[in-house]
Write a protein that holds these residues in place. Structure first.
Motif, PDB file in Angstrom:
ATOM      1  N   SER A 196     101.272 -21.756 -22.578  1.00  0.00           N
ATOM      2  CA  SER A 196     102.671 -21.573 -22.968  1.00  0.00           C
ATOM      3  C   SER A 196     103.483 -22.842 -22.724  1.00  0.00           C
ATOM      4  O   SER A 196     104.297 -23.233 -23.569  1.00  0.00           O
ATOM      5  CB  SER A 196     103.295 -20.407 -22.189  1.00  0.00           C
ATOM      6  N   VAL A 197     103.266 -23.484 -21.595  1.00  0.00           N
ATOM      7  CA  VAL A 197     103.981 -24.728 -21.290  1.00  0.00           C
ATOM      8  C   VAL A 197     103.613 -25.816 -22.293  1.00  0.00           C
ATOM      9  O   VAL A 197     104.490 -26.509 -22.820  1.00  0.00           O
ATOM     10  CB  VAL A 197     103.702 -25.191 -19.839  1.00  0.00           C
ATOM     11  N   VAL A 198     102.330 -25.941 -22.584  1.00  0.00           N
ATOM     12  CA  VAL A 198     101.888 -26.948 -23.553  1.00  0.00           C
ATOM     13  C   VAL A 198     102.529 -26.694 -24.910  1.00  0.00           C
ATOM     14  O   VAL A 198     103.057 -27.612 -25.548  1.00  0.00           O
ATOM     15  CB  VAL A 198     100.347 -26.985 -23.654  1.00  0.00           C
ATOM     16  N   LEU A 199     102.497 -25.438 -25.372  1.00  0.00           N
ATOM     17  CA  LEU A 199     103.110 -25.115 -26.661  1.00  0.00           C
ATOM     18  C   LEU A 199     104.617 -25.359 -26.642  1.00  0.00           C
ATOM     19  O   LEU A 199     105.187 -25.810 -27.628  1.00  0.00           O
ATOM     20  CB  LEU A 199     102.805 -23.670 -27.058  1.00  0.00           C
ATOM     21  N   GLY A 200     105.262 -25.062 -25.513  1.00  0.00           N
ATOM     22  CA  GLY A 200     106.686 -25.326 -25.400  1.00  0.00           C
ATOM     23  C   GLY A 200     107.003 -26.812 -25.487  1.00  0.00           C
ATOM     24  O   GLY A 200     108.009 -27.210 -26.071  1.00  0.00           O
ATOM     25  N   LEU A 201     106.128 -27.640 -24.932  1.00  0.00           N
ATOM     26  CA  LEU A 201     106.358 -29.087 -24.932  1.00  0.00           C
ATOM     27  C   LEU A 201     106.020 -29.749 -26.265  1.00  0.00           C
ATOM     28  O   LEU A 201     106.755 -30.623 -26.727  1.00  0.00           O
ATOM     29  CB  LEU A 201     105.544 -29.745 -23.813  1.00  0.00           C
ATOM     30  N   ILE A 202     104.909 -29.361 -26.878  1.00  0.00           N
ATOM     31  CA  ILE A 202     104.491 -30.039 -28.103  1.00  0.00           C
ATOM     32  C   ILE A 202     104.987 -29.342 -29.364  1.00  0.00           C
ATOM     33  O   ILE A 202     104.906 -29.899 -30.445  1.00  0.00           O
ATOM     34  CB  ILE A 202     102.957 -30.212 -28.179  1.00  0.00           C
ATOM     35  N   TRP A 213      96.633 -17.519 -31.335  1.00  0.00           N
ATOM     36  CA  TRP A 213      95.798 -16.881 -30.318  1.00  0.00           C
ATOM     37  C   TRP A 213      96.647 -16.362 -29.158  1.00  0.00           C
ATOM     38  O   TRP A 213      96.525 -15.205 -28.769  1.00  0.00           O
ATOM     39  CB  TRP A 213      94.733 -17.859 -29.814  1.00  0.00           C
ATOM     40  N   LEU A 214      97.499 -17.204 -28.610  1.00  0.00           N
ATOM     41  CA  LEU A 214      98.334 -16.779 -27.479  1.00  0.00           C
ATOM     42  C   LEU A 214      99.240 -15.628 -27.884  1.00  0.00           C
ATOM     43  O   LEU A 214      99.373 -14.647 -27.152  1.00  0.00           O
ATOM     44  CB  LEU A 214      99.171 -17.947 -26.946  1.00  0.00           C
ATOM     45  N   GLY A 215      99.861 -15.737 -29.050  1.00  0.00           N
ATOM     46  CA  GLY A 215     100.762 -14.680 -29.494  1.00  0.00           C
ATOM     47  C   GLY A 215     100.053 -13.347 -29.655  1.00  0.00           C
ATOM     48  O   GLY A 215     100.548 -12.309 -29.194  1.00  0.00           O
ATOM     49  N   THR A 216      98.886 -13.344 -30.279  1.00  0.00           N
ATOM     50  CA  THR A 216      98.187 -12.077 -30.500  1.00  0.00           C
ATOM     51  C   THR A 216      97.630 -11.493 -29.205  1.00  0.00           C
ATOM     52  O   THR A 216      97.720 -10.287 -28.984  1.00  0.00           O
ATOM     53  CB  THR A 216      97.048 -12.226 -31.537  1.00  0.00           C
ATOM     54  N   VAL A 217      97.087 -12.346 -28.338  1.00  0.00           N
ATOM     55  CA  VAL A 217      96.549 -11.849 -27.072  1.00  0.00           C
ATOM     56  C   VAL A 217      97.662 -11.247 -26.212  1.00  0.00           C
ATOM     57  O   VAL A 217      97.508 -10.164 -25.651  1.00  0.00           O
ATOM     58  CB  VAL A 217      95.812 -12.980 -26.312  1.00  0.00           C
ATOM     59  N   ALA A 275     109.694  -8.693 -22.018  1.00  0.00           N
ATOM     60  CA  ALA A 275     109.821 -10.156 -22.175  1.00  0.00           C
ATOM     61  C   ALA A 275     108.546 -10.741 -22.771  1.00  0.00           C
ATOM     62  O   ALA A 275     108.601 -11.570 -23.690  1.00  0.00           O
ATOM     63  CB  ALA A 275     110.128 -10.807 -20.826  1.00  0.00           C
ATOM     64  N   GLU A 276     107.392 -10.309 -22.283  1.00  0.00           N
ATOM     65  CA  GLU A 276     106.125 -10.806 -22.831  1.00  0.00           C
ATOM     66  C   GLU A 276     105.949 -10.386 -24.290  1.00  0.00           C
ATOM     67  O   GLU A 276     105.497 -11.181 -25.109  1.00  0.00           O
ATOM     68  CB  GLU A 276     104.944 -10.294 -22.004  1.00  0.00           C
ATOM     69  N   PHE A 277     106.289  -9.151 -24.603  1.00  0.00           N
ATOM     70  CA  PHE A 277     106.150  -8.648 -25.964  1.00  0.00           C
ATOM     71  C   PHE A 277     107.058  -9.428 -26.918  1.00  0.00           C
ATOM     72  O   PHE A 277     106.624  -9.894 -27.971  1.00  0.00           O
ATOM     73  CB  PHE A 277     106.467  -7.144 -26.006  1.00  0.00           C
ATOM     74  N   GLY A 278     108.320  -9.582 -26.534  1.00  0.00           N
ATOM     75  CA  GLY A 278     109.271 -10.338 -27.356  1.00  0.00           C
ATOM     76  C   GLY A 278     108.873 -11.799 -27.488  1.00  0.00           C
ATOM     77  O   GLY A 278     108.952 -12.380 -28.575  1.00  0.00           O
ATOM     78  N   ALA A 279     108.417 -12.404 -26.393  1.00  0.00           N
ATOM     79  CA  ALA A 279     107.987 -13.794 -26.430  1.00  0.00           C
ATOM     80  C   ALA A 279     106.772 -13.965 -27.333  1.00  0.00           C
ATOM     81  O   ALA A 279     106.677 -14.944 -28.085  1.00  0.00           O
ATOM     82  CB  ALA A 279     107.671 -14.290 -25.020  1.00  0.00           C
ATOM     83  N   ALA A 280     105.851 -13.007 -27.293  1.00  0.00           N
ATOM     84  CA  ALA A 280     104.663 -13.079 -28.152  1.00  0.00           C
ATOM     85  C   ALA A 280     105.064 -13.044 -29.629  1.00  0.00           C
ATOM     86  O   ALA A 280     104.518 -13.797 -30.444  1.00  0.00           O
ATOM     87  CB  ALA A 280     103.707 -11.934 -27.823  1.00  0.00           C
ATOM     88  N   ILE A 281     106.031 -12.205 -29.968  1.00  0.00           N
ATOM     89  CA  ILE A 281     106.514 -12.142 -31.353  1.00  0.00           C
ATOM     90  C   ILE A 281     107.146 -13.475 -31.747  1.00  0.00           C
ATOM     91  O   ILE A 281     106.877 -14.008 -32.831  1.00  0.00           O
ATOM     92  CB  ILE A 281     107.496 -10.972 -31.539  1.00  0.00           C
ATOM     93  N   LEU A 282     107.971 -14.029 -30.867  1.00  0.00           N
ATOM     94  CA  LEU A 282     108.599 -15.325 -31.161  1.00  0.00           C
ATOM     95  C   LEU A 282     107.560 -16.424 -31.328  1.00  0.00           C
ATOM     96  O   LEU A 282     107.680 -17.272 -32.220  1.00  0.00           O
ATOM     97  CB  LEU A 282     109.597 -15.701 -30.067  1.00  0.00           C
ATOM     98  N   ILE A 283     106.540 -16.410 -30.495  1.00  0.00           N
ATOM     99  CA  ILE A 283     105.475 -17.408 -30.606  1.00  0.00           C
ATOM    100  C   ILE A 283     104.771 -17.274 -31.947  1.00  0.00           C
ATOM    101  O   ILE A 283     104.523 -18.266 -32.636  1.00  0.00           O
ATOM    102  CB  ILE A 283     104.487 -17.286 -29.424  1.00  0.00           C
ATOM    103  N   LEU A 284     104.455 -16.054 -32.336  1.00  0.00           N
ATOM    104  CA  LEU A 284     103.791 -15.830 -33.623  1.00  0.00           C
ATOM    105  C   LEU A 284     104.666 -16.279 -34.795  1.00  0.00           C
ATOM    106  O   LEU A 284     104.157 -16.774 -35.805  1.00  0.00           O
ATOM    107  CB  LEU A 284     103.422 -14.363 -33.783  1.00  0.00           C
ATOM    108  N   LEU A 285     105.974 -16.127 -34.646  1.00  0.00           N
ATOM    109  CA  LEU A 285     106.896 -16.559 -35.700  1.00  0.00           C
ATOM    110  C   LEU A 285     107.143 -18.066 -35.683  1.00  0.00           C
ATOM    111  O   LEU A 285     107.752 -18.608 -36.607  1.00  0.00           O
ATOM    112  CB  LEU A 285     108.237 -15.820 -35.566  1.00  0.00           C
ATOM    113  N   GLY A 286     106.696 -18.737 -34.637  1.00  0.00           N
ATOM    114  CA  GLY A 286     106.857 -20.179 -34.558  1.00  0.00           C
ATOM    115  C   GLY A 286     108.157 -20.621 -33.932  1.00  0.00           C
ATOM    116  O   GLY A 286     108.662 -21.699 -34.231  1.00  0.00           O
TER     117      GLY A 286
END
Length: 123
Positions: free
Chosen positions: A96-102, A4-8, A47-58
């Motif tokens: 983002s912080v929660v996902l970064g931590l867990i 969800w975060l990555g796509t939004v 930065a947001e675009f690249g970060a979203a791609i990285l998030i989607l890739l895990g």
């Protein structure tokens, strides 16, 4: 949460980058007296675009990039008004912080990297 975060955020930053809205963001940053507003606007959206791609890739590093970018937006562009104008970016920042931590969970590139490390230690 990760998908969800990555796509939004991909949609949000993609709108700015590919539909000509970066100059609008730059004008806003200029009104706040930010230095080199056009470069800052492009940098934040890239930065947001690249970060979203990285998030989607895990890749959890993407969550930290997103948290940093959104933290700057909340604190400086929205003056920390987390109960009014910065409510949505602050929510994305917290996510983002929660996902970064867990971690970003499976399937994802982070989990593949950890599997490879685990296999090496067993051999």
């Amino acid at each position: 949460m990760r998908i969800w975060l990555g796509t939004v955020m991909l949609k949000h930053s993609g709108t700015y980058l590919f539909q000509g809205k970066v100059p609008e963001l730059a004008a806003f940053l200029e009104s706040l007296n930010w230095p080199i507003p056009l470069a800052m606007a492009y940098a934040s959206q890239l930065a947001e675009f690249g970060a979203a791609i990285l998030i989607l890739l895990g890749v959890s590093f993407g969550a930290w990039i997103m948290a940093f970018t959104l933290g700057i937006a909340v604190l400086f562009a929205h003056s920390g008004k987390i109960y009014s104008e910065a409510e949505l970016p602050f929510t994305y920042f917290l996510l983002s912080v929660v996902l970064g931590l867990i971690g970003l969970g499976k399937p994802g590139l982070d989990s593949l990297r950890f599997l490879k490390k685990g296999n090496r230690s067993m051999n």
